[in-house]
Design an enzyme around this catalytic site. Structure first.
Site, PDB file in Angstrom:
ATOM      1  N   GLU A   1       0.840  -1.221  -0.003  1.00 16.30           N
ATOM      2  CA  GLU A   1      -0.161  -0.034  -0.018  1.00 16.30           C
ATOM      3  C   GLU A   1       0.943   1.243   0.172  1.00 16.30           C
ATOM      4  O   GLU A   1       1.682   1.295   0.866  1.00 16.30           O
ATOM      5  CB  GLU A   1      -0.808   0.022   1.306  1.00 16.30           C
TER       6      GLU A   1
ATOM      7  N   ASN B   1      -4.638   4.914  -1.984  1.00 14.89           N
ATOM      8  CA  ASN B   1      -5.901   5.531  -1.652  1.00 14.89           C
ATOM      9  C   ASN B   1      -6.392   6.513  -2.333  1.00 14.89           C
ATOM     10  O   ASN B   1      -5.488   7.326  -2.830  1.00 14.89           O
ATOM     11  CB  ASN B   1      -5.439   5.870  -0.223  1.00 14.89           C
TER      12      ASN B   1
ATOM     13  N   GLU C   1      -6.681  -5.126   8.166  1.00 13.28           N
ATOM     14  CA  GLU C   1      -5.709  -4.179   8.692  1.00 13.28           C
ATOM     15  C   GLU C   1      -5.568  -4.120  10.028  1.00 13.28           C
ATOM     16  O   GLU C   1      -6.271  -4.463  11.028  1.00 13.28           O
ATOM     17  CB  GLU C   1      -6.261  -2.721   8.394  1.00 13.28           C
TER      18      GLU C   1
END
Length: 656
Positions: free
Chosen positions: A431, A486, A605
């Site tokens: 990420e 994101n 997460e």
């Protein structure tokens, strides 16, 4: 004849009230003088003809005329201090015109008899007395021309006609001169009256203009200090009120300023239109006045922002906080308008100052800071200003300034946190996270600067710059490793967002199939239509979609139906409470079963220890992310993590 004696009878020809008042004021001064001149003239006529006429003509008639004159003069003298209304003035004028006609006819007739009976040597004197007397009276009646004309015609014409008919050329010449003078006097009277009326009209127009100017000034002041929609005093009025504030309650020692901002008001405007928003604002104002009535004053600062000032008895914010809580509670109640229930709310910031230290700018600034903190805390709350808030806002201001400067440089770098396949133990994805290395050496995380970038409108530029570098870094990971990015709700408001993302992929040559777009539920709530269009266009290019922070939104299942998501990311708050709260365990179990039924992979997460990992694996999560597997790292660190982790045997999971 009667119509002629009752002037101004037709409404179309009636003078204005201002003209009547001016005529009345002039006549109150002139008519007593006129009667005085007439009395003197009668005395001279009586004395000069006493030896030639009968006692009746020389004594009785003058005495009768003098009595009538005295009565009329006394009547007008009594009116010198009376401000009569227009109706009475018109009545006075009618009486004066009739009296002028009667007295002039009597005076002229008496003069004619004296002229005929007097000695021929004195008859010319009689004629001159009569004519001069009538002329004097005419000048005293210039502002009432009809009465003046009657005095001249009825008073002087009988003697004048007698002169013309005498047969004596000397008398005829005198009569002719009388007529010429009479015509000139009548003309002078008309001109003088016209000038008089023009002056009055000009004065009236000037007065009207002054009143209009005062009215315009008053309206301008209302516009300057009042809000046109709600009728409340505005920001300017509040500023001046605070600058010159005087305490009405002498027992009060402090002033509290409450700044209130409506929550979710924009949605009413967007969905139902501005007229509905205006009606809602009026309803809000009515409720605010009801709450604050008797204890404070309400102002509209603009848009959906209001202010309230309240005098309080001490520095303790308890009473102001109670009022703020009442405002929050009452404005959270629905507003029923036009058959619809509008659910909004309010956030309130409070600032308090001592009565001897009411600084407008400082007070309003502190209230704004407190309001900002209330909104930051989740809205529909109230906060009272504290000094530490000022420190935070000052730091935020510095960060905003530096962010604008550093975004053009290399101060912002992409970092990468691994996402591990729980079955194989290998890294499946990274990420992309942002890090800001300031010139002073301080490293700032995204939780501090991303909200600032969003508010400044710079988050799109920042994300694309980091994404560009991340695509270049990810080329070293190998074809099986994806890059998760994101997407901010602000970016989904940009109609060219998808084109900008694809432009980065074309420039770097990075395949769209290796990109996962992580979208929060809040982003879908804020821009549902635009988000669906933009994300669908990127999905069509082969990108993967992940619904981030799943379980913390308002209608998660609806969002799963909105777009063809490939993954769900369970919010870290559930994962970190798995061992302590059974509800979190049940929630994660429900999410994994829902995802399995929809054919969607689940990413957990916030995994920070081995026990949480074991529970997550048992619940059926496909992938995991957290400090247990590795903290965010730079590009070189991500390559090293892949070399060390993905070469290990599948059964064992190692911490990085």
């Amino acid at each position: 004849m009667l119509r002629w004696l009752l002037p101004l009878r037709s409404p179309a020809s009636r003078p204005t009230d201002e003209l009547l008042a001016e005529q009345y004021a002039a006549l109150r001064q002139q008519i007593p003088l006129m009667y005085g001149l007439m009395f003197v003239d009668i005395i001279f006529l009586a004395v000069s003809s006493f030896d030639d006429v009968s006692l009746t003509m020389s004594l009785v008639v003058p005495l009768a005329l003098s009595i009538v004159i005295a009565v009329r003069a006394g009547l007008w003298l009594s009116r010198r201090t009376i401000a009569a209304p227009p109706t009475n003035i018109r009545r006075y004028f009618r009486g004066t015109i009739i009296a002028a006609a009667v007295l002039s006819l009597a005076f002229g007739g008496w003069g004619l008899m004296l002229f005929e009976q007097a000695d021929p040597r004195r008859s010319m004197s009689v004629a001159l007395y009569v004519f001069v007397g009538t002329i004097s009276c005419c000048y005293c009646l210039l502002t009432l021309p009809l009465a003046g004309r009657l005095v001249l015609l009825l008073g002087a014409m009988p003697v004048t006609i007698q002169l013309l008919a005498s047969g004596d050329w000397q008398l005829i010449g005198t009569g002719a001169n009388f007529i010429i003078v009479a015509v000139l006097i009548l003309r002078t009277m008309s001109t003088s009256y016209a000038g008089f009326t023009e002056v009055v009209r000009s004065r009236s127009d000037m007065q009207t203009e002054r009143e209009r100017a005062r009215g315009a000034e008053h309206r301008a002041q209302q516009l300057a200090y009042r809000d046109a929609l709600t009728g409340l005093k505005n920001r300017r009025a509040l500023s001046e009120q605070l600058d010159a504030f005087g305490f009405q309650d002498r027992s009060a020692t402090h002033l509290a300023l409450l700044v209130l901002d409506l929550d979710r008001f924009k949605a009413v405007n967007d969905v139902h239109g501005h007229p509905a928003g205006d009606r809602l604002l009026k309803a809000v104002v009515a409720r605010l006045i009801e709450i604050v009535d008797g204890i404070g004053s309400v102002y509209r600062l603009g848009g959906d922002e209001f202010a309230i000032i309240v005098e309080i008895s001490g520095p303790d914010s308890g009473s102001a906080a109670m009022l703020a809580q009442t405002l929050v509670d009452r404005l959270a109640a629905p507003f029923e308008l036009d058959g619809l229930n509008h659910h909004i709310g309010a956030s309130v910031g409070i600032a308090i100052r001592h009565r001897n230290d009411v600084d407008r700018e400082g007070l309003m600034r502190q209230a704004d800071i407190a309001l900002y903190k209330a909104k930051e805390g989740g809205r529909s709350q109230h906060r009272t200003f504290e000094n530490k808030m000022d420190v935070e806002i000052t730091r935020r201001s510095v960060l905003e300034r530096d962010l604008r400067d550093d975004i053009k440089s290399s101060a912002f770098l992409p970092f990468y946190q691994p996402i591990v396949n729980l079955a194989s133990g290998q890294i499946a994805s990274f990420e992309m996270l942002a890090r800001w290395n300031r010139s002073d050496g301080e490293e700032i995380g995204p939780t501090h600067f991303i909200p600032i970038a969003e508010e400044c409108g710079l988050v799109g530029e920042l994300m694309l710059k980091l994404f560009d570098q991340a695509c270049l870094d990810a080329a070293a990971w190998g074809p099986g490793i994806t890059l998760a990015v994101n997407v901010s709700p602000i970016q989904l408001k940009d109609p060219w967002f998808s084109e900008k993302v694809l432009a980065v992929l074309r420039r770097t040559g990075f395949p769209a199939q290796r990109v996962t777009l992580e979208i929060t539920e809040n982003a879908l709530i804020a821009e549902p239509t635009n988000a669906k269009r933009l994300i669908q266009s990127l999905k069509n290019q082969g990108m993967l979609l992940a619904l981030d922070d799943f379980g913390t939104g308002f209608s998660s299942i609806q969002h799963l139906q909105m777009l063809p998501f490939d993954k769900l990311k369970i919010d870290r708050s559930f994962v970190q409470r798995l061992e302590r709260h059974s509800q979190s365990y049940k929630m994660v179990l429900a999410i994994t079963r829902l995802a399995a039924s929809l054919g969607v992979d689940v990413i957990a997460e916030g995994i920070e220890d081995g026990s949480a990992l074991e529970i997550i694996r048992e619940l059926g999560c496909a992938e995991g992310q957290g400090f247990y597997f590795g903290r965010p790292m730079d590009a070189e660190g991500s390559v090293q993590a892949l070399r060390s982790t993905n070469s290990l045997p599948p059964p064992r999971l190692m911490r990085i």
